[in-house]
Design a protein around this motif. Structure first.
Motif, PDB file in Angstrom:
ATOM      1  N   SER A  70       0.752  -1.132  -0.030  1.00 17.93           N
ATOM      2  CA  SER A  70       0.149  -0.084   0.031  1.00 17.93           C
ATOM      3  C   SER A  70       0.728   1.161   0.079  1.00 17.93           C
ATOM      4  N   LYS A  71       2.175   1.104   0.412  1.00 20.55           N
ATOM      5  CA  LYS A  71       3.064   2.288   0.650  1.00 20.55           C
ATOM      6  C   LYS A  71       4.152   2.149  -0.402  1.00 20.55           C
ATOM      7  N   ARG A  72       4.804   0.960  -0.480  1.00 24.04           N
ATOM      8  CA  ARG A  72       6.087   0.724  -1.110  1.00 24.04           C
ATOM      9  C   ARG A  72       6.130   1.387  -2.601  1.00 24.04           C
ATOM     10  N   PRO A  73       5.037   1.200  -3.475  1.00 28.39           N
ATOM     11  CA  PRO A  73       4.964   1.332  -4.908  1.00 28.39           C
ATOM     12  C   PRO A  73       5.211   2.855  -5.163  1.00 28.39           C
ATOM     13  N   PHE A  74       4.666   3.774  -4.066  1.00 32.13           N
ATOM     14  CA  PHE A  74       4.947   4.943  -4.263  1.00 32.13           C
ATOM     15  C   PHE A  74       6.470   5.380  -4.230  1.00 32.13           C
ATOM     16  N   SER A  75       7.099   5.124  -3.143  1.00 30.85           N
ATOM     17  CA  SER A  75       8.498   5.380  -2.935  1.00 30.85           C
ATOM     18  C   SER A  75       9.252   4.913  -4.055  1.00 30.85           C
ATOM     19  N   SER A  76       9.152   3.410  -4.193  1.00 32.56           N
ATOM     20  CA  SER A  76       9.818   2.813  -5.197  1.00 32.56           C
ATOM     21  C   SER A  76       9.665   3.520  -6.702  1.00 32.56           C
ATOM     22  N   GLY A  77       8.426   3.865  -7.025  1.00 28.48           N
ATOM     23  CA  GLY A  77       8.047   4.466  -8.190  1.00 28.48           C
ATOM     24  C   GLY A  77       8.805   5.904  -8.218  1.00 28.48           C
ATOM     25  N   ALA A  78       8.752   6.557  -7.307  1.00 29.89           N
ATOM     26  CA  ALA A  78       9.545   7.810  -7.291  1.00 29.89           C
ATOM     27  C   ALA A  78      11.072   7.679  -7.502  1.00 29.89           C
ATOM     28  N   ASN A  79      11.656   6.645  -7.227  1.00 34.94           N
ATOM     29  CA  ASN A  79      13.123   6.230  -7.267  1.00 34.94           C
ATOM     30  C   ASN A  79      13.137   5.636  -8.722  1.00 34.94           C
ATOM     31  N   TYR A  80      12.310   4.944  -9.263  1.00 39.04           N
ATOM     32  CA  TYR A  80      12.566   4.572 -10.643  1.00 39.04           C
ATOM     33  C   TYR A  80      12.366   5.790 -11.589  1.00 39.04           C
ATOM     34  N   LYS A  81      11.502   6.846 -11.219  1.00 39.12           N
ATOM     35  CA  LYS A  81      11.291   7.966 -11.925  1.00 39.12           C
ATOM     36  C   LYS A  81      12.612   8.668 -12.302  1.00 39.12           C
ATOM     37  N   LEU A  82      13.217   8.565 -11.220  1.00 33.77           N
ATOM     38  CA  LEU A  82      14.629   9.398 -11.221  1.00 33.77           C
ATOM     39  C   LEU A  82      15.590   8.805 -12.178  1.00 33.77           C
ATOM     40  N   ILE A  83      15.594   7.559 -12.678  1.00 35.30           N
ATOM     41  CA  ILE A  83      16.552   6.774 -13.498  1.00 35.30           C
ATOM     42  C   ILE A  83      15.883   6.413 -14.903  1.00 35.30           C
ATOM     43  N   TRP A  84      14.594   6.743 -14.982  1.00 35.61           N
ATOM     44  CA  TRP A  84      13.773   6.050 -15.949  1.00 35.61           C
ATOM     45  C   TRP A  84      14.323   6.284 -17.514  1.00 35.61           C
ATOM     46  N   ASN A  85      14.401   5.541 -18.470  1.00 37.72           N
ATOM     47  CA  ASN A  85      14.691   5.890 -19.794  1.00 37.72           C
ATOM     48  C   ASN A  85      13.550   6.432 -20.419  1.00 37.72           C
ATOM     49  N   GLU A  86      13.203   7.609 -20.267  1.00 36.63           N
ATOM     50  CA  GLU A  86      12.000   8.363 -20.805  1.00 36.63           C
ATOM     51  C   GLU A  86      11.794   8.226 -22.365  1.00 36.63           C
ATOM     52  N   GLU A  87      13.049   8.319 -23.179  1.00 37.17           N
ATOM     53  CA  GLU A  87      12.906   8.067 -24.555  1.00 37.17           C
ATOM     54  C   GLU A  87      12.356   6.838 -25.052  1.00 37.17           C
ATOM     55  N   LYS A  88      12.725   5.894 -24.381  1.00 33.32           N
ATOM     56  CA  LYS A  88      12.346   4.336 -24.734  1.00 33.32           C
ATOM     57  C   LYS A  88      11.134   3.903 -23.771  1.00 33.32           C
ATOM     58  N   ASN A  89      11.022   4.709 -22.673  1.00 38.10           N
ATOM     59  CA  ASN A  89       9.744   4.480 -21.757  1.00 38.10           C
ATOM     60  C   ASN A  89       9.892   2.939 -21.106  1.00 38.10           C
ATOM     61  N   GLU A  90      11.050   3.096 -20.676  1.00 36.07           N
ATOM     62  CA  GLU A  90      11.589   1.617 -19.882  1.00 36.07           C
ATOM     63  C   GLU A  90      12.645   2.015 -18.895  1.00 36.07           C
ATOM     64  N   SER A  91      13.020   0.922 -18.071  1.00 38.20           N
ATOM     65  CA  SER A  91      13.877   1.076 -17.079  1.00 38.20           C
ATOM     66  C   SER A  91      15.195   0.836 -17.841  1.00 38.20           C
ATOM     67  N   PRO A  92      16.307   1.341 -16.945  1.00 36.89           N
ATOM     68  CA  PRO A  92      17.615   1.162 -17.674  1.00 36.89           C
ATOM     69  C   PRO A  92      18.031  -0.237 -17.788  1.00 36.89           C
ATOM     70  N   LEU A  93      17.687  -1.139 -16.605  1.00 35.38           N
ATOM     71  CA  LEU A  93      18.090  -2.495 -16.676  1.00 35.38           C
ATOM     72  C   LEU A  93      17.129  -3.082 -18.182  1.00 35.38           C
ATOM     73  N   MET A  94      16.222  -2.863 -18.494  1.00 32.75           N
ATOM     74  CA  MET A  94      15.595  -3.262 -19.695  1.00 32.75           C
ATOM     75  C   MET A  94      16.441  -2.937 -20.875  1.00 32.75           C
ATOM     76  N   THR A  95      16.613  -1.609 -20.938  1.00 31.11           N
ATOM     77  CA  THR A  95      17.614  -0.981 -22.266  1.00 31.11           C
ATOM     78  C   THR A  95      19.007  -1.750 -22.127  1.00 31.11           C
ATOM     79  N   ILE A  96      19.570  -1.813 -21.085  1.00 33.36           N
ATOM     80  CA  ILE A  96      20.908  -2.554 -20.941  1.00 33.36           C
ATOM     81  C   ILE A  96      20.816  -4.117 -21.435  1.00 33.36           C
ATOM     82  N   THR A  97      19.953  -4.764 -20.645  1.00 33.92           N
ATOM     83  CA  THR A  97      19.822  -6.351 -20.926  1.00 33.92           C
ATOM     84  C   THR A  97      19.372  -6.527 -22.334  1.00 33.92           C
TER      85      THR A  97
END
Length: 347
Positions: A70-97
């Motif tokens: 009920s809580k952690r998706p908000f904080s984790s989402g905020a952290n992912y937003k800081l590093i998100w690959n906005e150009e490809k709309n995916e996480s860096p892990l997806m881009t790199i893998t």
């Protein structure tokens, strides 16, 4: 030639593609987005895995579903937003893998032609292990090398990835022969690739750091005491890296990050140790993450964010994060070397 494409099959036989060998690399996983529901789905799958959290389900699931999710998706989402690959709309892990798979495919195609099919999957989220195994079988893969991209073995990483691969095989009417790849934490080409990345980073700095921190993902100390070899393998990687670099014991150290929950985890904790170093007068440090094959939330946000801040708030002056090996040529060559060993007798 019959309509099936096979010269010896009857007219009414289902099509049979030409036999291939699959190489399926696997990483931890990633949410589809950093919004609440994407994060909740991902965290639910991850934190419901009893290889990751081994508490009794009757005790853990109510806490997970009613409190944590009920809580952690908000904080984790905020952290992912800081590093998100906005150009490809995916996480860096997806881009790199994906880039790792593309590079590995190119190398193996040059050696083996179209006989080897290379793809990637994630233990949690998409693309799923089950979906990629299905694609490989449909493409004609009668043999699959399954390669979790973890240099060090741990039940919560390598074992759960293999578990998911075996579950996927259970759904196949015609199961391909399969091999899983052993950890490569002490492989000379892996240590060499790590050492080269450290030397490049140090070579670009005007002043050499006082110490190199090898920060590994943590786990409860209880796992070590019940037989998980991860801690010992991490220590060996640090020792071999030190020997390859020709450094003394005071120039490099091992720590563990990403502590979760109330029980004791492997120590020292990176976030605390870097602050202690700053207070002891070591004002310039570098951090490398040998247990991660690709940069992700734990390196790009935790190390380069939370851990950096801990060091600087304690008086540290220069913090250098050394990226993971990612799709570096030496890393891809090492992965191809491992794959070729596991193809022995098959090709």
């Amino acid at each position: 030639m019959t309509p099936t494409g096979q010269p010896h099959l009857p007219q009414d036989h289902p099509p049979v593609p030409a036999a291939k060998i699959g190489v399926l690399i696997a990483n931890l996983g990633t949410p589809d987005g950093y919004d609440y529901w994407s994060m909740r789905r991902y965290l639910n799958e991850f934190l419901s895995d009893q290889r990751v959290i081994d508490y009794a389900r009757w005790k853990w699931q109510p806490l997970l579903q009613l409190v944590i999710l009920s809580k952690r998706p908000f904080s984790s989402g905020a952290n992912y937003k800081l590093i998100w690959n906005e150009e490809k709309n995916e996480s860096p892990l997806m881009t790199i893998t994906r880039s790792q798979a593309d590079s590995l495919r190119q190398v193996l195609r040059g050696r083996h032609g179209d006989r080897v099919m290379v793809d990637f999957c994630m233990r949690y989220g998409r693309p799923s292990t089950k979906a990629k195994v299905r694609e490989m079988v449909e493409a004609g893969c009668t043999r699959i090398v399954f390669f979790p991209l973890y240099p060090h073995y741990a039940g919560a990483t390598t074992a759960t990835a293999n578990d998911q691969f075996f579950r996927a095989l259970m759904d196949e009417k015609w199961q391909p022969a399969s091999r899983t790849v052993a950890p490569y934490f002490a492989r000379s080409s892996y240590i060499e690739a790590l050492a080269q990345s450290v030397e490049r980073a140090y070579g670009a700095l005007e002043t050499k750091p006082d110490i190199l921190i090898c920060s590994y993902h943590g786990m409860p100390k209880r796992y070590l005491m019940t037989g998980d070899p991860y801690h010992c393998q991490c220590q060996k990687t640090t020792r071999l890296l030190k020997e390859r670099l020709g450094w003394g014991d005071d120039a490099i150290t091992t720590t563990f990050q990403s502590v979760f929950g109330p029980e004791e985890w492997l120590k020292p904790y990176t976030v605390e140790h870097v602050a202690d170093l700053a207070k002891q007068g070591k004002k310039r440090i570098a951090v490398v993450a040998p247990a991660f094959s690709a940069d992700c939330i734990e390196t790009l946000e935790e190390i380069n964010g939370e851990i950096r801040e801990s060091f600087e708030h304690a008086g540290g002056e220069s913090f250098t994060y050394i990226p993971c090996l990612n799709d570096d040529a030496a890393h891809i060559d090492m992965l191809a070397e491992v794959v070729d060993e596991n193809l022995w007798g098959w090709i």
